[in-house]
Design a protein around this motif. Structure first.
Motif, mmCIF file in Angstrom:
data_model
loop_
_atom_site.group_PDB
_atom_site.id
_atom_site.type_symbol
_atom_site.label_atom_id
_atom_site.label_comp_id
_atom_site.label_asym_id
_atom_site.label_seq_id
_atom_site.Cartn_x
_atom_site.Cartn_y
_atom_site.Cartn_z
ATOM 1 N N GLY A 643 83.603 -34.028 103.167
ATOM 2 C CA GLY A 643 84.375 -33.808 104.387
ATOM 3 C C GLY A 643 85.739 -33.187 104.199
ATOM 4 N N LEU A 644 86.043 -32.657 103.012
ATOM 5 C CA LEU A 644 87.345 -32.019 102.799
ATOM 6 C C LEU A 644 87.415 -30.625 103.422
ATOM 7 N N ILE A 645 86.268 -29.990 103.606
ATOM 8 C CA ILE A 645 86.193 -28.739 104.370
ATOM 9 C C ILE A 645 85.014 -28.864 105.331
ATOM 10 N N SER A 646 85.053 -28.083 106.408
ATOM 11 C CA SER A 646 83.993 -28.151 107.408
ATOM 12 C C SER A 646 82.777 -27.362 106.947
ATOM 13 N N ARG A 647 81.651 -27.570 107.626
ATOM 14 C CA ARG A 647 80.441 -26.809 107.292
ATOM 15 C C ARG A 647 80.649 -25.316 107.491
ATOM 16 N N LYS A 648 81.353 -24.957 108.561
ATOM 17 C CA LYS A 648 81.606 -23.543 108.818
ATOM 18 C C LYS A 648 82.474 -22.949 107.711
ATOM 19 N N GLU A 649 83.497 -23.714 107.296
ATOM 20 C CA GLU A 649 84.337 -23.243 106.197
ATOM 21 C C GLU A 649 83.512 -23.089 104.922
ATOM 22 N N ARG A 650 82.611 -24.041 104.665
ATOM 23 C CA ARG A 650 81.759 -23.948 103.480
ATOM 24 C C ARG A 650 80.961 -22.651 103.491
ATOM 25 N N GLU A 651 80.340 -22.316 104.625
ATOM 26 C CA GLU A 651 79.527 -21.108 104.716
ATOM 27 C C GLU A 651 80.373 -19.860 104.501
ATOM 28 N N GLU A 652 81.530 -19.820 105.170
ATOM 29 C CA GLU A 652 82.384 -18.635 105.052
ATOM 30 C C GLU A 652 83.024 -18.547 103.669
ATOM 31 N N LEU A 653 83.342 -19.706 103.079
ATOM 32 C CA LEU A 653 83.930 -19.732 101.748
ATOM 33 C C LEU A 653 82.943 -19.200 100.717
ATOM 34 N N ILE A 654 81.697 -19.638 100.794
ATOM 35 C CA ILE A 654 80.667 -19.147 99.876
ATOM 36 C C ILE A 654 80.446 -17.651 100.072
ATOM 37 N N GLU A 655 80.356 -17.216 101.324
ATOM 38 C CA GLU A 655 80.135 -15.795 101.610
ATOM 39 C C GLU A 655 81.259 -14.929 101.047
ATOM 40 N N SER A 656 82.499 -15.324 101.295
ATOM 41 C CA SER A 656 83.635 -14.533 100.827
ATOM 42 C C SER A 656 83.750 -14.563 99.312
ATOM 43 N N GLU A 702 79.754 8.343 104.188
ATOM 44 C CA GLU A 702 80.996 7.881 104.804
ATOM 45 C C GLU A 702 80.749 6.627 105.629
ATOM 46 N N ASN A 703 79.591 6.538 106.264
ATOM 47 C CA ASN A 703 79.283 5.334 107.042
ATOM 48 C C ASN A 703 79.197 4.109 106.145
ATOM 49 N N GLY A 704 78.618 4.276 104.951
ATOM 50 C CA GLY A 704 78.571 3.172 104.004
ATOM 51 C C GLY A 704 79.963 2.750 103.571
ATOM 52 N N ALA A 705 80.846 3.731 103.340
ATOM 53 C CA ALA A 705 82.227 3.417 102.957
ATOM 54 C C ALA A 705 82.958 2.697 104.081
ATOM 55 N N ILE A 706 82.712 3.118 105.319
ATOM 56 C CA ILE A 706 83.348 2.463 106.472
ATOM 57 C C ILE A 706 82.909 1.002 106.561
ATOM 58 N N GLU A 707 81.615 0.761 106.378
ATOM 59 C CA GLU A 707 81.098 -0.611 106.450
ATOM 60 C C GLU A 707 81.701 -1.482 105.355
ATOM 61 N N MET A 708 81.758 -0.954 104.132
ATOM 62 C CA MET A 708 82.308 -1.756 103.047
ATOM 63 C C MET A 708 83.793 -2.019 103.268
ATOM 64 N N ASP A 709 84.524 -1.020 103.715
ATOM 65 C CA ASP A 709 85.954 -1.189 103.970
ATOM 66 C C ASP A 709 86.180 -2.292 105.002
ATOM 67 N N ARG A 710 85.365 -2.300 106.037
ATOM 68 C CA ARG A 710 85.475 -3.337 107.063
ATOM 69 C C ARG A 710 85.184 -4.718 106.475
ATOM 70 N N ASP A 711 84.153 -4.814 105.629
ATOM 71 C CA ASP A 711 83.788 -6.104 105.042
ATOM 72 C C ASP A 711 84.835 -6.587 104.049
ATOM 73 N N ILE A 712 85.440 -5.660 103.290
ATOM 74 C CA ILE A 712 86.508 -6.047 102.358
ATOM 75 C C ILE A 712 87.678 -6.631 103.131
ATOM 76 N N ARG A 713 88.092 -5.932 104.178
ATOM 77 C CA ARG A 713 89.229 -6.407 104.971
ATOM 78 C C ARG A 713 88.935 -7.775 105.584
ATOM 79 N N ARG A 714 87.727 -7.930 106.118
ATOM 80 C CA ARG A 714 87.372 -9.192 106.767
ATOM 81 C C ARG A 714 87.364 -10.342 105.768
ATOM 82 N N ASN A 715 86.732 -10.132 104.618
ATOM 83 C CA ASN A 715 86.625 -11.217 103.642
ATOM 84 C C ASN A 715 87.969 -11.564 103.008
#
Length: 731
Positions: A643-656, A702-715
């Protein structure tokens, strides 16, 4: 050579043109040229050639014949490999060569040491949407750029530009890259010309065929004098007159056969480059590999392999991904690689430590010499490391956790073997080290950092803590203290395991007590004193020990070391969080270059997540013993369980965490250098190639680069928010 009345007509149509230009055509082009074109067409060629000057090195005329058929005439100077690059540019614009005629002629009458060319192509695939006026302007600009590179002896830059455009086009079209090679018939004839060799090719008409084939020829230092291209349905028939760049026909069955192999494999290889993360590197490395093949030849089994389904696709992905793996590739004879390449799909990424130990013992036992064992140990390590990297890179579904454990397994058994080799050598010379009570003195090796957590990746080193049982001396004829014996053993381990290059399986002892100023090995009693409340250990060492894990050597001693870790790290004693946060800020300030993104140390880098997990462990490990684990992903799961982190945090933490770890591996895999942590410029081709290494394969790069750039920023944004949200407010 030309009919008199045709000559007079041409002269009347080109009265304003320098007579030397006209005479160049009349004197240095053969009857095949004049039989192909009308006087009007020849006059247009002469006028176009007259526009070629030192300022304008190439001129291009594009005229529609019908909706999807164009006439393209190119006049200019003749450069080595120019025809190949022209074909590549046409391919990159989606233009398929239906027919063509390429002529070169000496320019001796103008007293210049060069040749002129007239290239005429009829191309299809060109409609108003795909090759409109704007595209034609871009094509001419690209042509100018390529020719300027050639004029300035920058052939590599010209090839890089064209290669990139060709592969980007091929990756965006529907083309059956099913791994099967296409039937190609190649014949040679040295009877039609005293200076050159006629090579005739019949093959399937497919995108980029002429480019790939002509590129293969140019790479063998062979010039093209004259070309005739004819297409009929799905078949292309080419007649090419060749000679060596230094002059002379292509003679000898062996030489011609080698040239056939080079052409066939280059042609086939080009079609699979769309699967390579960095196609430009893939082509460059294939060129080098082909040079080695041409020099040493190929066995029948190697030729069969390269003709097999998916094997050139495999080669394209390997050569277009990692520079340092390619260097390993080149060091081996191609036939030595065949068993690895053939079996890689059936190979388990992580075959298990028992199997690895058995294979290593078998490898080492053939020699009794220390240096011989060292050589075989490193050969085994490097071969297994290449196999693991290869299987991981070429897997369609990569698994970071399994890859990390496979590397860590290999590191463990290599360490164990190095320890035994070094120990046996020292014991033979100085006797068995014994404690003061006469019992053998135990020795243990503990892992730290990524190795301790079983989380190794590309470019990972092996961080260790080396510990012996206590004071005493050896029982040999020339006794020495246990401290001296195990210090020598530490040196032996460092000597036995050779890093392939910076960072790759480099043994790192900097996290030992007192760092570089301390002994390589320490006694258990010393560790008890050093790692105690009020001892000499620095605050950051308490955090570093969250990754400590016994690896090999005496297990009983190893467990005692882990108990010291628990008493020190998870004591529940006050811990200065402010100092830890300040250390993290210093990392960002000192290790991140201005205006760059460092995926490890920038705000939101992977250490934000790793440190956050370790802070939780230190602050709450006494209350929740279950979270005491050196492995980050396991720790995240257990933080959620208590219970030190929430389930949602666990999922996002693992993903990032997994995303950023994969991103770091994708940066390091090119050169195998642990310091490669900085994102390329967003607008660069390197960023696009990084996106492809990360799996962002899109028809439009370029579309692949745009997608990765967005995912890098988000994570990275989420990672920094998680870190600061849980700990910055508690300072």
């Amino acid at each position: 050579m030309i009919k008199q009345n045709d000559k007079e007509t041409i002269e009347s149509l080109t009265r304003e043109i320098d007579p030397d230009i006209r005479n160049l055509f009349f004197s240095h082009l053969g009857p095949d040229y004049f039989s192909l074109y009308t006087p009007d067409e020849i006059a247009r060629h002469i006028k176009l050639t007259a526009e070629v000057t030192g300022e304008h090195l190439v001129r291009c005329q594009i005229k529609p014949i019908e909706k999807k058929l164009l006439n393209i005439v190119i006049a200019g100077y003749d450069y080595f490999s120019e025809f190949s690059l022209l074909c590549g540019l046409l391919t990159s614009y989606g233009l398929d060569i239906e027919s063509g005629h390429i002529f070169t002629f000496e320019e001796s009458s103008l007293n210049q040491d060069c040749k002129r060319i007239i290239d005429h192509f009829q191309v299809t695939g060109a409609d108003r949407t795909s090759f409109n006026q704007e595209a034609r302007i871009r094509f001419k600009a690209d042509l100018d750029t390529v020719v300027k590179y050639l004029e300035n002896n920058q052939l590599d830059r010209a090839r890089e530009k064209v290669n990139l455009q060709v592969v980007e086009f091929l990756s965006g079209i529907e083309f059956p890259m099913d791994g099967k090679t296409f039937p190609t018939k190649i014949t040679f004839n040295n009877k039609l010309s005293a200076e050159s060799t006629l090579m005739e090719i019949e093959s399937r008409n497919s995108p980029g065929f002429l480019y790939a084939f002509s590129n293969a020829i140019s790479l063998q230092n062979i010039n093209i004098d004259k070309v005739t291209i004819e297409s009929s349905g799905q078949t292309v028939h080419d007649r090419i007159f060749l000679r060596y760049a230094q002059g002379g026909q292509i003679k000898g069955g062996k030489t011609q056969n080698q040239l056939k192999i080079a052409i066939l494999f280059t042609k086939q290889f080009t079609y699979f480059l769309a699967a390579a993360p960095d196609p430009v590197k893939g082509i460059q490395y294939f060129d080098r590999l082909l040079g080695k093949i041409m020099e040493k030849g190929l066995s029948p089994s190697a030729i069969t392999f390269l003709n097999g389904e998916r094997n050139l696709d495999l080669l394209a992905r390997l050569l277009g991904t990692s520079e340092y793996l390619f260097e390993d590739f080149l060091k081996m004879h191609f036939d030595e690689l065949l068993p690895i390449l053939k079996k890689y799909r059936a190979e388990k990424l992580r075959p298990g430590k028992i199997r690895l130990k058995q294979a290593l013992r078998k490898t080492i036992r053939v020699t009794n010499r220390y240096e011989g064992k060292k050589e075989r140990l490193n050969q085994f390590k490097d071969r297994e490391l290449f196999r693991i990297d290869l299987v991981h890179l070429l897997s369609r579904k990569r698994n970071l956790v399994t890859f990390s454990r496979a590397l860590s397994d290999l590191a463990e058994i290599v360490l164990e073997s190095a320890y035994k080799i070094g120990f046996d050598d020292l014991q033979h010379r100085f006797g068995m080290p014994r404690l003061e009570n006469g019992k053998p003195c135990p020795f243990a090796i503990c892992g730290l950092g990524k190795f301790g957590g079983g989380e190794m990746g590309f470019g990972s080193d092996i961080e260790l803590l080396l510990v012996y049982g206590g004071d005493g001396e050896t029982d040999g004829k020339d006794p020495m203290t246990n401290q001296e014996f195990y210090e020598r053993l530490g040196q032996s381990i460092l000597n036995l395991i050779e890093a392939k290059r910076e960072g790759i399986f480099h043994v790192d002892l900097r996290l030992r007590p007192y760092g570089s100023k301390g002994s390589l090995t320490n006694s258990l009693d010393f560790l008890e004193r050093y790692y105690q409340l009020g001892g000499d250990a620095a605050p950051f060492e308490r955090q570093a020990l969250t990754k400590l894990c016994w690896v090999t050597g005496n297990e009983s001693l190893g467990r005692k070391i882990e108990n010291i870790r628990d008493r020190f790290t998870y004591s529940g004693a006050p811990w200065n969080l402010k100092t830890a946060l300040n250390l993290r800020q210093r990392q960002t300030k000192e290790l991140v270059q201005p205006r760059t993104v460092n995926v490890k140390y920038s705000p939101g880098g992977v250490v934000d997540l790793e440190y956050a997990v370790q802070y939780f462990q230190i602050l709450k490990g006494r209350t929740y013993p279950v979270i005491r684990t050196p492995t980050t992903l396991i720790a995240i799961e257990r933080l959620s369980q208590v219970g030190l982190i929430s389930r949602k945090e666990r999922e996002e933490l693992i993903e990032s965490y997994l995303f950023l770890r994969n991103l770091i591996d994708a940066l390091r895999v090119v050169r195998g250098n642990a310091r490669d942590l900085i994102l390329p410029e967003r607008s660069s081709n390197e960023f696009k190639f990084l996106a492809r290494r990360m799996g962002y394969f899109r028809p439009d790069w370029e579309n692949g680069a745009i997608e990765m750039d967005r995912d890098i920023r988000r994570n990275m944004k989420w990672a920094h928010q998680f870190y600061t949200g849980h700990f910055s407010k508690k300072r």
